[in-house]
Enzyme design. Structure first.
Site, mmCIF file in Angstrom:
data_model
loop_
_atom_site.group_PDB
_atom_site.id
_atom_site.type_symbol
_atom_site.label_atom_id
_atom_site.label_comp_id
_atom_site.label_asym_id
_atom_site.label_seq_id
_atom_site.Cartn_x
_atom_site.Cartn_y
_atom_site.Cartn_z
ATOM 1 N N HIS A 81 0.768 -1.305 -0.107
ATOM 2 C CA HIS A 81 0.021 0.107 0.106
ATOM 3 C C HIS A 81 0.784 1.275 -0.120
ATOM 4 O O HIS A 81 2.231 1.221 0.195
ATOM 5 C CB HIS A 81 -0.848 0.015 1.110
ATOM 6 C CG HIS A 81 -0.361 0.096 2.492
ATOM 7 N ND1 HIS A 81 0.433 -0.885 2.998
ATOM 8 C CD2 HIS A 81 -0.502 0.974 3.384
ATOM 9 C CE1 HIS A 81 0.927 -0.634 4.283
ATOM 10 N NE2 HIS A 81 0.325 0.610 4.516
ATOM 11 N N HIS A 111 1.045 4.013 1.895
ATOM 12 C CA HIS A 111 1.532 4.865 3.046
ATOM 13 C C HIS A 111 2.962 5.016 3.306
ATOM 14 O O HIS A 111 4.030 3.991 2.809
ATOM 15 C CB HIS A 111 1.356 4.258 4.304
ATOM 16 C CG HIS A 111 -0.436 4.396 4.933
ATOM 17 N ND1 HIS A 111 -1.059 3.640 5.702
ATOM 18 C CD2 HIS A 111 -1.101 5.413 4.704
ATOM 19 C CE1 HIS A 111 -2.362 4.261 5.854
ATOM 20 N NE2 HIS A 111 -2.424 5.506 5.195
ATOM 21 N N ASP A 120 5.567 4.733 5.215
ATOM 22 C CA ASP A 120 6.597 3.964 5.855
ATOM 23 C C ASP A 120 6.577 2.583 4.884
ATOM 24 O O ASP A 120 7.271 1.879 5.339
ATOM 25 C CB ASP A 120 6.051 3.474 7.198
ATOM 26 C CG ASP A 120 4.664 2.994 7.130
ATOM 27 O OD1 ASP A 120 3.952 3.531 6.623
ATOM 28 O OD2 ASP A 120 4.653 2.063 8.022
ATOM 29 N N HIS A 121 5.891 2.442 4.025
ATOM 30 C CA HIS A 121 6.113 1.239 2.716
ATOM 31 C C HIS A 121 6.573 1.818 1.734
ATOM 32 O O HIS A 121 7.006 0.814 0.901
ATOM 33 C CB HIS A 121 4.563 0.562 2.677
ATOM 34 C CG HIS A 121 4.386 -0.038 4.323
ATOM 35 N ND1 HIS A 121 4.290 -1.430 4.391
ATOM 36 C CD2 HIS A 121 3.845 0.451 5.216
ATOM 37 C CE1 HIS A 121 3.779 -1.585 5.434
ATOM 38 N NE2 HIS A 121 3.515 -0.323 6.152
ATOM 39 N N HIS A 181 -7.669 -1.663 5.636
ATOM 40 C CA HIS A 181 -6.881 -0.956 6.256
ATOM 41 C C HIS A 181 -7.291 0.455 5.944
ATOM 42 O O HIS A 181 -8.494 0.717 5.330
ATOM 43 C CB HIS A 181 -5.313 -0.963 5.850
ATOM 44 C CG HIS A 181 -4.159 -0.187 6.450
ATOM 45 N ND1 HIS A 181 -4.107 0.016 7.943
ATOM 46 C CD2 HIS A 181 -3.094 0.518 5.791
ATOM 47 C CE1 HIS A 181 -3.129 0.495 8.242
ATOM 48 N NE2 HIS A 181 -2.477 1.013 7.219
ATOM 49 N N ASP A 216 -0.695 -4.029 5.844
ATOM 50 C CA ASP A 216 -1.129 -3.467 6.977
ATOM 51 C C ASP A 216 -2.448 -3.902 6.907
ATOM 52 O O ASP A 216 -3.191 -3.569 6.126
ATOM 53 C CB ASP A 216 -0.948 -1.887 7.245
ATOM 54 C CG ASP A 216 0.413 -1.559 7.659
ATOM 55 O OD1 ASP A 216 1.328 -2.336 7.517
ATOM 56 O OD2 ASP A 216 0.738 -0.263 7.747
ATOM 57 N N HIS A 270 6.295 -5.197 11.672
ATOM 58 C CA HIS A 270 5.660 -3.993 12.014
ATOM 59 C C HIS A 270 5.211 -3.557 13.319
ATOM 60 O O HIS A 270 3.955 -3.519 13.581
ATOM 61 C CB HIS A 270 4.251 -4.053 10.855
ATOM 62 C CG HIS A 270 3.804 -2.531 10.519
ATOM 63 N ND1 HIS A 270 2.733 -2.188 11.405
ATOM 64 C CD2 HIS A 270 4.057 -2.056 9.719
ATOM 65 C CE1 HIS A 270 2.436 -0.881 10.714
ATOM 66 N NE2 HIS A 270 3.341 -0.928 9.633
#
Length: 316
Positions: free
Chosen positions: A63, A65, A67-68, A140, A211, A269
């Site tokens: 996804h 976001h 942090d990914h 998510h 996530d 995570h």
């Protein structure tokens, strides 16, 4: 196959842990490296690892976001300087192509290798003679996907006794039989691969989730997998917080592993509130009370993927 965790923290990096990226090293299977997510600092983590960007073949984004994915532009830009000049394919949800192309255009980055971007909304996202990769939507705050990597069964080993019975000796004919081709003997008799090969070797199944909080698609993605990589952002005393922020607890990860009859659960995570390994131990203990074959993801450690023990069916 081996898993290598380049980042195991949720949201933001800490001095102890980086944000999410997971390497799947497949040197024996296809002499390649696949990445799952590419959080900020991933290329720097790779410099301190045995992974080689020259072997990088595919990146699967769960996804969008930060942090990914915030490490993706930098890794793509500098990959060639680390020997990565072969074609690379990035798979991700809708918006992946726009993010990559906008960043590359505005930074005037020029790649000297072919970059292919494949956006998907689930289903089979890749398949060849050796592997199939399927994706399904999780639950998510934005669209987040889990990936199921299935190695197709491989031919069994040649049986020396059966080969000798046909008068076959080592040589090119062995290779043809291993490739699934029948051969014709001088006598006019046809030898089929199944006449001289042992039972097929079962391929590995690895499930890596983005996530998510508990949802229906987790079980089909993870069913009978040899390894399930599942987020465990919080201990279960924060189950309400986990649900509110669309994450999972250690117990919820373990319950998913048990229900799907997986071989091993690797949790990752982790919230930055858990500062070190000592503070993560309660998460591990919670999960192992539900699913004993659980471990915490360790950054900068190769984890071999091994076959799960055969079992009849998932737990109720």
């Amino acid at each position: 196959m081996e898993l290598y965790f380049l980042g195991t923290n949720a949201g933001v990096p800490t001095l102890q842990r980086n944000v999410t990226s997971i390497g799947l090293r497949m040197l024996d299977e296809r002499r390649a490296l696949w990445l799952f997510d590419c959080g900020e600092g991933t290329q720097h983590q790779i410099l301190s690892s045995p992974l080689k960007l020259s072997k990088l073949e595919k990146i699967f984004i769960t996804h969008l976001h930060g942090d990914h994915v915030f490490g993706l532009p930098g890794l793509l830009s500098s990959r060639a300087y680390q020997g990565g000049t072969t074609p690379l394919t990035v798979y991700g949800p809708p918006g992946t192509e726009r993010m990559i192309k906008t960043t590359m255009e505005l930074s005037q980055s020029h790649l000297n290798y072919d970059l292919n971007i494949v956006e998907h909304t689930g289903g089979i996202v890749f398949e060849d003679d050796s592997f199939v990769v399927e994706a399904a939507l999780l639950e998510h705050r934005i669209d987040s996907y889990g990936y199921r990597v299935t190695e197709k069964d491989r031919p069994g080993s040649l049986d020396p006794a059966k080969l000798a019975a046909y008068g076959l000796k080592p040589g090119p004919l062995f290779g043809r039989l291993k490739r699934g081709e029948p051969i014709l003997l001088d006598s006019g008799e046809t030898v089929r691969p199944e006449d001289v090969l042992g039972a097929p070797k079962r391929g590995m199944v690895i499930t890596i989730l983005g996530d998510t909080r508990p949802c229906a698609n987790v079980q089909p993605l993870a069913l009978n997998a040899d390894v399930l990589v599942h987020e465990a952002t919080f201990m279960h005393d924060l189950a309400d917080t986990a649900h509110e922020y669309y994450h999972s607890t250690s117990i919820e990860a373990a319950e998913a592993a048990r229900a799907a009859n997986v071989g091993q659960l690797i949790m990752t995570h982790f919230s930055s509130r858990y500062k070190d390994e000592e503070q993560l131990q309660p998460l591990l203990e919670e999960a192992k009370s539900i699913f004993p074959n659980t471990r915490l993801a360790d950054e900068h450690q190769l984890i071999p993927v091994v076959h799960r023990e055969q079992d009849s069916s998932p737990s109720d």
